[in-house]
Scaffold this motif. Sequence first.
Motif, mmCIF file in Angstrom:
data_model
loop_
_atom_site.group_PDB
_atom_site.id
_atom_site.type_symbol
_atom_site.label_atom_id
_atom_site.label_comp_id
_atom_site.label_asym_id
_atom_site.label_seq_id
_atom_site.Cartn_x
_atom_site.Cartn_y
_atom_site.Cartn_z
ATOM 1 N N GLN A 72 -16.726 67.351 57.559
ATOM 2 C CA GLN A 72 -15.315 66.879 56.112
ATOM 3 C C GLN A 72 -14.758 65.287 57.383
ATOM 4 O O GLN A 72 -15.341 64.980 58.426
ATOM 5 C CB GLN A 72 -14.601 67.980 57.352
ATOM 6 N N ALA A 129 -21.810 68.507 54.423
ATOM 7 C CA ALA A 129 -21.596 68.902 55.816
ATOM 8 C C ALA A 129 -20.630 68.422 56.775
ATOM 9 O O ALA A 129 -20.350 68.825 58.032
ATOM 10 C CB ALA A 129 -22.762 69.260 56.153
ATOM 11 N N ARG A 134 -23.878 72.349 61.469
ATOM 12 C CA ARG A 134 -23.065 71.435 60.702
ATOM 13 C C ARG A 134 -21.515 71.932 61.507
ATOM 14 O O ARG A 134 -20.831 71.120 61.102
ATOM 15 C CB ARG A 134 -23.154 71.729 59.522
ATOM 16 N N LEU A 135 -21.425 73.237 61.794
ATOM 17 C CA LEU A 135 -19.632 73.496 62.011
ATOM 18 C C LEU A 135 -19.593 72.840 63.451
ATOM 19 O O LEU A 135 -18.305 73.255 63.900
ATOM 20 C CB LEU A 135 -19.817 75.063 62.276
ATOM 21 N N HIS A 153 -15.981 78.812 57.726
ATOM 22 C CA HIS A 153 -15.729 79.525 59.431
ATOM 23 C C HIS A 153 -14.899 80.532 59.139
ATOM 24 O O HIS A 153 -14.863 81.087 60.513
ATOM 25 C CB HIS A 153 -15.939 78.514 60.310
ATOM 26 N N TRP A 210 -26.286 76.465 60.178
ATOM 27 C CA TRP A 210 -25.055 76.539 59.966
ATOM 28 C C TRP A 210 -24.376 75.704 61.331
ATOM 29 O O TRP A 210 -23.428 75.510 61.491
ATOM 30 C CB TRP A 210 -23.956 77.460 59.552
ATOM 31 N N ASN A 232 -16.402 70.712 63.360
ATOM 32 C CA ASN A 232 -15.112 71.378 62.310
ATOM 33 C C ASN A 232 -15.212 72.573 62.285
ATOM 34 O O ASN A 232 -15.069 72.693 61.343
ATOM 35 C CB ASN A 232 -16.887 71.472 61.504
ATOM 36 N N LEU A 281 -18.750 72.639 53.417
ATOM 37 C CA LEU A 281 -18.325 73.742 54.840
ATOM 38 C C LEU A 281 -16.997 74.153 54.145
ATOM 39 O O LEU A 281 -15.929 74.882 55.197
ATOM 40 C CB LEU A 281 -17.259 72.450 55.932
#
Length: 256
Positions: free
Chosen positions: A29, A27, A161-162, A142, A158, A165, A115
């Motif tokens: 980057q 998850a 995790r976002l 996304h 989610w 990002n 992701l």
Amino acid sequence: MTNDTPKAPRLDSTLSKGLRILDMLTATQGGKSVTEISKELELTKSNAFRLLQTLSTLGFVRQRENKQYVATLKTWQIGRRVVENLNLREAAATQMRMLSQETSDTVYLAVAEGLSVVYIDKVESQQPIRSWNPIGGAAPIHCVSTGKAIIAADYTFWRERLRGNLTRYTDRTITNLAALDADVARIQACGYATDTGEFRERVLGFGAAIRLPNGAPIGAIGISMPDVNLPANGEASYGEMVRRAAEEIMAQVAET
């Protein structure tokens, strides 16, 4: 008097820590250092290092030249085999053809990977002007309708995790959690997600999540097109098409 309450299963601590590291890296980057991993997961640095070495030896993780660790495609390969065992492509085939016939635009079947979403099947557009991604191609989760549908289907998982990002790709990309919260609420209310040119300018999308009987999303089906192909007042009808298609696919998956 007896207590019939089942006992919670004992977890193997080493295995659970390793899986938590793998979950974090898939998850993320850009990778994580040993120090970052140990701090975020509240592990000792030596413990995190040993677990990373094991994951590296097994092929799930690799270390970059900058000393950061990243997940390899082995996790995606395992996930893809799981999807194949569920016969997701076979279950979705009829609905994908139906969407193609009704819209003449590109229809995608996608699953989450890190992701991103990865396109595992597609029906090509019949339009002279079309959007295009290959089978096996990926897009930020996304930014595209299939990805946003998957996010909304399991937002508790989610959202964190976002955080940090939400990379910008166009001036329409959602780049903060408050805006994502609002978009997810809309998706959950109507049952389908939209891409208004958030990954590629003037490329639109409509997607709906495909869930297991327990509610967990395993993928999404979507329509993608240049904005010139969308008929007047077409957003609601296209959204309803993908929502109904996803429901039909879920019924097929439940029977397998």
